[in-house]
Every structure is written in structure tokens, then in C-alpha cells.
Design an enzyme around this catalytic site. Sequence first.
Site, mmCIF file in Angstrom:
data_model
loop_
_atom_site.group_PDB
_atom_site.id
_atom_site.type_symbol
_atom_site.label_atom_id
_atom_site.label_comp_id
_atom_site.label_asym_id
_atom_site.label_seq_id
_atom_site.Cartn_x
_atom_site.Cartn_y
_atom_site.Cartn_z
ATOM 1 N N LYS A 84 0.859 -1.183 0.000
ATOM 2 C CA LYS A 84 0.000 0.000 0.000
ATOM 3 C C LYS A 84 0.889 1.224 0.000
ATOM 4 O O LYS A 84 1.857 1.297 0.775
ATOM 5 C CB LYS A 84 -0.867 -0.014 1.293
ATOM 6 C CG LYS A 84 -1.826 1.124 1.399
ATOM 7 C CD LYS A 84 -3.171 0.782 0.804
ATOM 8 C CE LYS A 84 -4.044 1.993 0.582
ATOM 9 N NZ LYS A 84 -3.821 2.662 -0.724
ATOM 10 N N LYS A 118 5.433 2.239 -3.068
ATOM 11 C CA LYS A 118 5.273 3.589 -3.605
ATOM 12 C C LYS A 118 5.482 3.507 -5.105
ATOM 13 O O LYS A 118 6.179 2.613 -5.592
ATOM 14 C CB LYS A 118 6.311 4.530 -2.985
ATOM 15 C CG LYS A 118 5.928 5.998 -3.065
ATOM 16 C CD LYS A 118 4.946 6.412 -1.984
ATOM 17 C CE LYS A 118 4.472 7.829 -2.191
ATOM 18 N NZ LYS A 118 3.647 8.279 -1.054
ATOM 19 N N GLY A 152 -3.103 8.304 -3.955
ATOM 20 C CA GLY A 152 -2.526 9.542 -4.490
ATOM 21 C C GLY A 152 -1.302 9.982 -3.695
ATOM 22 O O GLY A 152 -0.986 9.440 -2.645
ATOM 23 N N ASP A 153 -0.588 10.939 -4.238
ATOM 24 C CA ASP A 153 0.516 11.622 -3.560
ATOM 25 C C ASP A 153 0.702 12.920 -4.343
ATOM 26 O O ASP A 153 -0.257 13.377 -4.992
ATOM 27 C CB ASP A 153 1.784 10.733 -3.571
ATOM 28 C CG ASP A 153 2.899 11.289 -2.676
ATOM 29 O OD1 ASP A 153 2.782 11.200 -1.455
ATOM 30 O OD2 ASP A 153 3.892 11.837 -3.201
HETATM 31 P P1 NDP Z 1 -0.046 17.979 -3.803
HETATM 32 O O1 NDP Z 1 0.451 17.687 -5.145
HETATM 33 O O2 NDP Z 1 -1.502 18.086 -3.569
HETATM 34 O O3 NDP Z 1 0.637 19.318 -3.247
HETATM 35 C C1 NDP Z 1 2.014 19.438 -3.160
HETATM 36 C C2 NDP Z 1 2.345 20.845 -2.711
HETATM 37 O O4 NDP Z 1 3.744 20.921 -2.446
HETATM 38 C C3 NDP Z 1 2.056 21.882 -3.774
HETATM 39 O O5 NDP Z 1 1.769 23.101 -3.163
HETATM 40 C C4 NDP Z 1 3.391 21.944 -4.523
HETATM 41 O O6 NDP Z 1 3.622 23.161 -5.204
HETATM 42 C C5 NDP Z 1 4.373 21.813 -3.383
HETATM 43 N N1 NDP Z 1 5.606 21.214 -3.875
HETATM 44 C C6 NDP Z 1 5.743 20.026 -4.530
HETATM 45 N N2 NDP Z 1 7.021 19.834 -4.858
HETATM 46 C C7 NDP Z 1 7.693 20.893 -4.388
HETATM 47 C C8 NDP Z 1 9.058 21.278 -4.412
HETATM 48 N N3 NDP Z 1 9.982 20.496 -4.976
HETATM 49 N N4 NDP Z 1 9.394 22.455 -3.813
HETATM 50 C C9 NDP Z 1 8.460 23.245 -3.235
HETATM 51 N N5 NDP Z 1 7.152 22.935 -3.199
HETATM 52 C C10 NDP Z 1 6.785 21.785 -3.755
HETATM 53 O O7 NDP Z 1 0.612 16.845 -2.856
HETATM 54 P P2 NDP Z 1 0.165 16.388 -1.408
HETATM 55 O O8 NDP Z 1 -0.375 17.534 -0.648
HETATM 56 O O9 NDP Z 1 -0.653 15.164 -1.554
HETATM 57 O O10 NDP Z 1 1.559 15.919 -0.799
HETATM 58 C C11 NDP Z 1 2.417 16.815 -0.062
HETATM 59 C C12 NDP Z 1 3.393 16.008 0.770
HETATM 60 O O11 NDP Z 1 2.657 15.163 1.686
HETATM 61 C C13 NDP Z 1 4.309 15.056 -0.001
HETATM 62 O O12 NDP Z 1 5.550 14.954 0.666
HETATM 63 C C14 NDP Z 1 3.575 13.726 0.110
HETATM 64 O O13 NDP Z 1 4.455 12.635 -0.063
HETATM 65 C C15 NDP Z 1 3.078 13.825 1.537
HETATM 66 N N6 NDP Z 1 1.972 12.932 1.848
HETATM 67 C C16 NDP Z 1 0.790 12.997 1.165
HETATM 68 C C17 NDP Z 1 -0.249 12.166 1.503
HETATM 69 C C18 NDP Z 1 -1.594 12.285 0.868
HETATM 70 O O14 NDP Z 1 -2.527 11.626 1.368
HETATM 71 N N7 NDP Z 1 -1.771 13.080 -0.165
HETATM 72 C C19 NDP Z 1 -0.094 11.127 2.540
HETATM 73 C C20 NDP Z 1 1.150 11.198 3.268
HETATM 74 C C21 NDP Z 1 2.145 12.062 2.894
HETATM 75 P P3 NDP Z 1 3.409 23.217 -6.806
HETATM 76 O O15 NDP Z 1 1.929 23.318 -6.986
HETATM 77 O O16 NDP Z 1 4.166 24.415 -7.235
HETATM 78 O O17 NDP Z 1 3.977 21.936 -7.345
#
Ligand code: NDP
Length: 468
Positions: free
Chosen positions: A112, A148, A187-188
Amino acid sequence: MCIAGEFIYQNFINQRIGGEGVPMSYVNDIIEQVIKRNPNEPEFHQAIKEVLPSIEPFIEENREIKNIGILERFVEPESQIIFRVSWVDDNGKAQVNRGFRVQFNSSIGPYKGGLRFHPTVNIGIMKFLAFEQILKNSLTGLPMGGAKGGSDFDPKGKSDGEVMRFCQSFMTELFRHIGADTDVPAGDIGVGGREIGYLFGQYKRLKNEFTGVLTGKGIEWGGSLIRPEATGYGATYFAEEMLSTRSESFQGKTVCISGSGNVAQYATEKVTQLGGKVVTSSDSNGFIYDPKGIDDEKLKFIMDLKNVKRGRIKDYAEKFGVEYFEEKRPWIIKCDIAMPCATQNEINEDEAKMLVKNGCMAVSEGANMPSTPEAVEVFLKEKILYGPGKAANAGGVATSGLEMTQNSMRLPWSREEVDTRLHSIMKNIHATCVKYGSKEDGFINYVDGANIGGFVKVANAMIAQGVV
Ligand code: NDP
């Protein structure tokens, strides 16, 4: 197994005698092997180096772990799939991306873990995320192994049609490696409701079956209420638990949040509900600082901007007349609590020092590995409340686990029921961290707590299932 175990152990003893006869530690030996076997994968090395020293005392007490090569197997993915994803863009031109699925460990349940679509995706990042996922999933108390996947495809600037064609091509290969009892992606970064919809549609078409093969599905077609909110809400519940150990709460606290995607949006919502004031939001171009706080109305603007218009956070500054910091991260702003919710290595040592100097008392990681090792050192040395991602953001996958349960039962739960379960899972994860991370002076090292707490269950399952 005993004899094989003894042989492996003897081999290991022989190998660990260094050139000058100085015994190397088992853990250091494994770390070296990982680096040698997986060159040019710094994020994966970083994750291994963070976890293994934490669990060393536990391993020292449990010789069987060494005897049957638990660690050697623990750091090697069960399977890694890399595939070509060809698709046609709106101009009729063929495009080629690379797809990945790392199925790291299935000792305690089907694989998962999320799918990430971002240009920085490579096999090392997939391995780091899948490795973290093993421990995170174990901490939830639900039967889920670690995996992943994703692609270096960038959904930014693509039309819906292009995203759909990419997702269909991606699933045309991935479908043969996943299944409701085998591997259930979610998703991620870059993979939200729209992408999960396209992926699910293609899986259903290829397999001719409607099963819970993906989580994060739409509510009308097998999704769970609260799944979109779960990671952000969970990271906030975890922070609330950490704060309560020092008789503190979110009430009246100033909070810096990075990111403006799924996790950041719902962390902002929950922090505000609990009486905190969120003053920052960011994307990969910069951050906004709103000293009055991002209230519900402003959050709605961010959700529309990011989820529908797919615009940049800079527009918030123009709309609400606040400051925008181009190419900067929010950690220079004074706050009581920091919640990094964007990506890996987004808080470095200097930023960690700045946070502490400005009076930050707690860091709860919504993102995966957002603090560099040097930043983590600062938080631990200063003994602030530091909740690492694998514990603090486990609410997302936990609720995915609840979605799987509902799919198996073919029975949806109410919003309240899922939220109550999520809240109680986050409290349990916190309790596990306290159990395994409490030090003699009363300080709770959540890094040790999460690593050992997650590892014990996986190691026991691996021992029980033999050398496979
Ligand atoms: P989204 O794609 O919804 O949002 C990601 C956010 O982070 C956007 O604002 C994006 O900006 C910014 N971002 C991405 N890459 C970079 C970078 N290299 N430098 C600066 N800003 C960046 O993703 P999520 O909210 O789902 O995920 C965010 C984090 O949480 C990740 O680390 C993910 O692995 C973790 N996570 C997510 C889960 C989930 O259920 N979704 C579960 C557990 C962990 P921009 O729009 O400019 O790309």
C-alpha cells in the site's frame, strides 16, 4: 531455518571484522551495503541512515533478527518495476515518460502506498518513499505492507485530456502488478481525485472488475468520506497530541504551513478549527504571508485556485493584499508551530535553527521527510516537539486502509465514523511513539519511537514467515 540462520550469522560475523580486526556494527555494515548496492540514490540513503541507527538497540537485544538476515531483507525491495509510459499530447505528438512501482515489504499486508507524478521522480525517491511507507503503515495498526510508485510526468500545464491519456497508458502496464489483495495504490504529489478517477477507469476496463484497487476514489464510486482531509487532519491531530504532553494546545498559536496542495489545505482547515492561526501557504515558486491568518473564506480561495484553476499561490497575495516571497520558504516567519506539507528536504539546518530561535515549540510533518538530517539534529538537540512524517502524516494511509475495509464490506461509513477512527488511530500512533521513544529525562524522541514502533511488528512478521 536454524542452520541457514547460523550460516548467515557466521558469514556476517566474518564479514564485519574490518581490515584491522575492529568489528563494525551490524547496522553500519547494512548501511554501507545499501549505499554500495544503490548508488546515486541520496534520498534512499538518507531514509536508511535515519531509520537503522534508531532501531539498533532493539536489534542488539534480539539476536534472531541478525541470524535470519532481517535487516538485509528489510532494506531490499521485494520487487521494483520500471516501465515506459507512452502517450499522445494535444498536438498529436508522442511523449514518453517513465513509470515506477516499488513493492518494498508485504510482511503485514498487501502493498500500500501512493503514486507521485512529478518531474523529480526517480527510482531512488520511490525507494525512500516506499521504505518509509513500511514503517508508517505498520504504525497505523492496519494490515498494510509498504510500496510507492509514480512517474516523472508533470501534470502542471497539461490539459485534462492529456492527463487522462497519460493515466490510461500508465495503468495499462501497472494493472498487471496490482490488485485489491496484492497492491493498492493511492494519491501523492500530483495525483489527486482527477488522476485517481482516470487510473481507476482504465483498471476497471482492463480487468473487467469493480474492486477497491485504488484508494482516494470519488465518494460516488467507492471512496471514503474524510480520505481527502485525512493526511492534513491527521498531522494536526498528531501535533495536538504532542502539544498535550506539554500541557499546550493549538488555541491562540501562530502556525506556519508550507505547500498549498491536498495535505496543506486540510492541515490549514483543522488547525483553524482548533483555534490556531495559519499565516503562510506556499508552492514551488514562493510563499505568501498573511499575518491576519488564512480563515475559511481565504482557504476556499486557495482550494479553488489550486484544485480547479490550477494556478499559483502568488495570486493569493494579489487577491488579499498580503506579502509574497518569491523563491523563498515560510520558515523565516516567526511561529509557535511549523507544519511542512510540501515535499522532502524543505527545511534545512539554518531554517531549523531559525524556527527554534523564533520560538517554535513543535514541528509536525505533513510531508514525507521534509526536514534534512541536519535540521532533525537541531530539533532533537533543542528538544522541541518533533513529529516525523512517518508518524505525523500516517492519517492519510490509515484512512486509505479504512476505505479498503469499507470496499471489502461494500458498506460506506459516515463522516463522523471515519473521522473518529482517524482521530483514534493518530492517538494510538502517538502512544506508540511515547512507548518506544521516551527517554530517561522525560524527553520523547518521536524519531526513535516511530522507527522502533513501526519496525517491531514488521520484524516479528518476517521472523514468523521465514526467510522469503
Ligand atoms: P499535492 O500535489 O496536492 O501538493 C504538493 C504541494 O507541495 C504543492 O503546493 C506543490 O507546489 C508543493 N511542492 C511540490 N514539490 C515541491 C518542491 N519540490 N518544492 C516546493 N514545493 C513543492 O501533494 P500532497 O499535498 O498530496 O503531498 C504533499 C506532501 O505530503 C508530499 O511529501 C507527500 O508525499 C506527503 N503525503 C501525502 C499524503 C496524501 O494523502 N496526499 C499522505 C502522506 C504524505 P506546486 O503546486 O508548485 O507543485
